[in-house]
Design a protein around this motif. Sequence first.
Motif, PDB file in Angstrom:
ATOM      1  N   VAL A  76     -27.860 -14.585-102.023  1.00 36.43           N
ATOM      2  CA  VAL A  76     -28.809 -13.985-102.955  1.00 36.43           C
ATOM      3  C   VAL A  76     -30.221 -14.179-102.423  1.00 36.43           C
ATOM      4  CG1 VAL A  76     -29.616 -13.905-105.344  1.00 36.43           C
ATOM      5  CG2 VAL A  76     -27.270 -14.657-104.847  1.00 36.43           C
ATOM      6  N   THR A  77     -30.937 -13.077-102.298  1.00 38.37           N
ATOM      7  CA  THR A  77     -32.357 -13.127-101.948  1.00 38.37           C
ATOM      8  C   THR A  77     -33.133 -12.311-102.972  1.00 38.37           C
ATOM      9  OG1 THR A  77     -32.107 -11.261-100.428  1.00 38.37           O
ATOM     10  CG2 THR A  77     -32.019 -13.473 -99.461  1.00 38.37           C
ATOM     11  N   ILE A  78     -34.426 -12.545-103.000  1.00 41.70           N
ATOM     12  CA  ILE A  78     -35.309 -11.865-103.947  1.00 41.70           C
ATOM     13  C   ILE A  78     -36.320 -11.044-103.139  1.00 41.70           C
ATOM     14  CG2 ILE A  78     -36.844 -12.168-105.931  1.00 41.70           C
ATOM     15  CD1 ILE A  78     -34.009 -13.452-106.275  1.00 41.70           C
ATOM     16  N   PRO A  79     -36.091  -9.734-102.998  1.00 36.13           N
ATOM     17  CA  PRO A  79     -37.019  -8.926-102.203  1.00 36.13           C
ATOM     18  C   PRO A  79     -38.315  -8.553-102.924  1.00 36.13           C
ATOM     19  CG  PRO A  79     -35.124  -7.616-102.848  1.00 36.13           C
ATOM     20  CD  PRO A  79     -34.872  -9.013-103.331  1.00 36.13           C
ATOM     21  N   HIS A  80     -38.310  -8.608-104.276  1.00 39.27           N
ATOM     22  CA  HIS A  80     -39.512  -8.190-105.010  1.00 39.27           C
ATOM     23  C   HIS A  80     -39.643  -9.009-106.293  1.00 39.27           C
ATOM     24  CE1 HIS A  80     -42.583  -5.685-106.841  1.00 39.27           C
ATOM     25  NE2 HIS A  80     -41.846  -5.656-107.932  1.00 39.27           N
ATOM     26  N   VAL A  81     -40.861  -9.472-106.547  1.00 42.48           N
ATOM     27  CA  VAL A  81     -41.194 -10.131-107.813  1.00 42.48           C
ATOM     28  C   VAL A  81     -42.437  -9.455-108.362  1.00 42.48           C
ATOM     29  CG1 VAL A  81     -41.795 -12.297-108.960  1.00 42.48           C
ATOM     30  CG2 VAL A  81     -40.249 -12.338-106.991  1.00 42.48           C
ATOM     31  N   GLY A  82     -42.294  -8.853-109.526  1.00 41.23           N
ATOM     32  CA  GLY A  82     -43.434  -8.216-110.183  1.00 41.23           C
ATOM     33  C   GLY A  82     -43.988  -9.116-111.272  1.00 41.23           C
ATOM     34  N   SER A  83     -44.676  -8.529-112.231  1.00 40.59           N
ATOM     35  CA  SER A  83     -45.227  -9.333-113.323  1.00 40.59           C
ATOM     36  C   SER A  83     -44.199  -9.543-114.437  1.00 40.59           C
ATOM     37  CB  SER A  83     -46.495  -8.686-113.881  1.00 40.59           C
ATOM     38  OG  SER A  83     -46.205  -7.410-114.415  1.00 40.59           O
ATOM     39  N   ARG A  84     -43.336  -8.548-114.661  1.00 43.07           N
ATOM     40  CA  ARG A  84     -42.336  -8.634-115.737  1.00 43.07           C
ATOM     41  C   ARG A  84     -40.920  -8.328-115.273  1.00 43.07           C
ATOM     42  NH1 ARG A  84     -45.118  -7.493-121.069  1.00 43.07           N
ATOM     43  NH2 ARG A  84     -47.314  -7.683-120.540  1.00 43.07           N
ATOM     44  N   SER A  85     -40.757  -8.044-114.004  1.00 39.83           N
ATOM     45  CA  SER A  85     -39.426  -7.730-113.487  1.00 39.83           C
ATOM     46  C   SER A  85     -39.304  -8.236-112.057  1.00 39.83           C
ATOM     47  CB  SER A  85     -39.167  -6.219-113.535  1.00 39.83           C
ATOM     48  OG  SER A  85     -40.029  -5.541-112.656  1.00 39.83           O
ATOM     49  N   PHE A  86     -38.069  -8.287-111.587  1.00 36.85           N
ATOM     50  CA  PHE A  86     -37.820  -8.693-110.207  1.00 36.85           C
ATOM     51  C   PHE A  86     -36.518  -8.071-109.738  1.00 36.85           C
ATOM     52  CE2 PHE A  86     -36.322 -12.048-113.005  1.00 36.85           C
ATOM     53  CZ  PHE A  86     -35.041 -12.325-112.559  1.00 36.85           C
ATOM     54  N   THR A  87     -36.346  -8.097-108.419  1.00 36.62           N
ATOM     55  CA  THR A  87     -35.160  -7.519-107.793  1.00 36.62           C
ATOM     56  C   THR A  87     -34.372  -8.624-107.116  1.00 36.62           C
ATOM     57  OG1 THR A  87     -36.358  -5.464-107.389  1.00 36.62           O
ATOM     58  CG2 THR A  87     -34.333  -5.817-106.109  1.00 36.62           C
ATOM     59  N   LEU A  88     -33.059  -8.595-107.336  1.00 36.75           N
ATOM     60  CA  LEU A  88     -32.145  -9.503-106.649  1.00 36.75           C
ATOM     61  C   LEU A  88     -31.321  -8.680-105.666  1.00 36.75           C
ATOM     62  CD1 LEU A  88     -31.625 -10.459-110.076  1.00 36.75           C
ATOM     63  CD2 LEU A  88     -31.398 -12.447-108.628  1.00 36.75           C
TER      64      LEU A  88
ATOM     65  N   ALA B 284     -40.312  -6.546-122.977  1.00 37.77           N
ATOM     66  CA  ALA B 284     -40.595  -7.179-121.683  1.00 37.77           C
ATOM     67  C   ALA B 284     -41.771  -8.124-121.822  1.00 37.77           C
ATOM     68  CB  ALA B 284     -40.889  -6.120-120.629  1.00 37.77           C
ATOM     69  N   VAL B 285     -41.660  -9.264-121.125  1.00 35.47           N
ATOM     70  CA  VAL B 285     -42.720 -10.279-121.127  1.00 35.47           C
ATOM     71  C   VAL B 285     -42.970 -10.722-119.693  1.00 35.47           C
ATOM     72  CG1 VAL B 285     -42.235 -11.100-123.477  1.00 35.47           C
ATOM     73  CG2 VAL B 285     -41.050 -12.143-121.525  1.00 35.47           C
ATOM     74  N   PRO B 286     -44.128 -11.335-119.449  1.00 35.68           N
ATOM     75  CA  PRO B 286     -44.383 -11.860-118.103  1.00 35.68           C
ATOM     76  C   PRO B 286     -43.334 -12.901-117.702  1.00 35.68           C
ATOM     77  CG  PRO B 286     -46.417 -11.770-119.363  1.00 35.68           C
ATOM     78  CD  PRO B 286     -45.290 -11.476-120.333  1.00 35.68           C
ATOM     79  N   ILE B 287     -43.033 -12.942-116.426  1.00 34.67           N
ATOM     80  CA  ILE B 287     -42.070 -13.908-115.905  1.00 34.67           C
ATOM     81  C   ILE B 287     -42.643 -15.313-116.108  1.00 34.67           C
ATOM     82  CG2 ILE B 287     -40.893 -14.741-113.827  1.00 34.67           C
ATOM     83  CD1 ILE B 287     -41.111 -11.827-112.742  1.00 34.67           C
ATOM     84  N   PRO B 288     -41.905 -16.203-116.800  1.00 34.37           N
ATOM     85  CA  PRO B 288     -42.398 -17.573-116.976  1.00 34.37           C
ATOM     86  C   PRO B 288     -42.606 -18.261-115.622  1.00 34.37           C
ATOM     87  CG  PRO B 288     -40.556 -17.138-118.453  1.00 34.37           C
ATOM     88  CD  PRO B 288     -40.639 -15.970-117.495  1.00 34.37           C
ATOM     89  N   ASN B 289     -43.568 -19.178-115.581  1.00 35.70           N
ATOM     90  CA  ASN B 289     -43.929 -19.841-114.329  1.00 35.70           C
ATOM     91  C   ASN B 289     -42.761 -20.551-113.659  1.00 35.70           C
ATOM     92  OD1 ASN B 289     -46.570 -18.958-114.510  1.00 35.70           O
ATOM     93  ND2 ASN B 289     -47.267 -20.804-115.550  1.00 35.70           N
ATOM     94  N   ASP B 290     -41.898 -21.232-114.424  1.00 30.94           N
ATOM     95  CA  ASP B 290     -40.774 -21.947-113.805  1.00 30.94           C
ATOM     96  C   ASP B 290     -39.749 -20.970-113.231  1.00 30.94           C
ATOM     97  OD1 ASP B 290     -40.033 -21.228-116.433  1.00 30.94           O
ATOM     98  OD2 ASP B 290     -38.717 -22.969-116.662  1.00 30.94           O
TER      99      ASP B 290
END
Length: 138
Positions: A77-89, A119-125
Amino acid sequence: MLVHERAVRFEEIDAAGIVFFPRFLNYCHDAMEALFAPLDGGYVRLVTERHIGLPTVHVEADYRSPLRYGDVARIEVTIPHVGSRSFTLHYRFARAADGLPVAEVKHIVATTDLTAMRAVPIPNDVRAVLERHRAPPS
């Protein structure tokens, strides 16, 4: 990159004797839960106590080789994209015994407040976990 291994179970096999194709999405979810295990309380607490969900908004899958009962799937599993409220696995499946490529899945999720269902911002943790597994730029 997170590496998650999972044995193919008898109930996951179709009439052709191979893993029934939608089961790969279950495997992805298993790997996603493993990805978030380092969070305080893991994925379970994220959903049940913090009420943060990661619903799917898009999935693409390519299948190359079958998995059979008794095989072990190796899921990278890798994460190619992290946005403000979404991400891609990105999940890369291989047969653990010999490394034979099996499938690839692109999975986009939105970080969601399960109480308000928005949708909410991705929490810091959560973001910190994602950044640890970020794919190198291609």
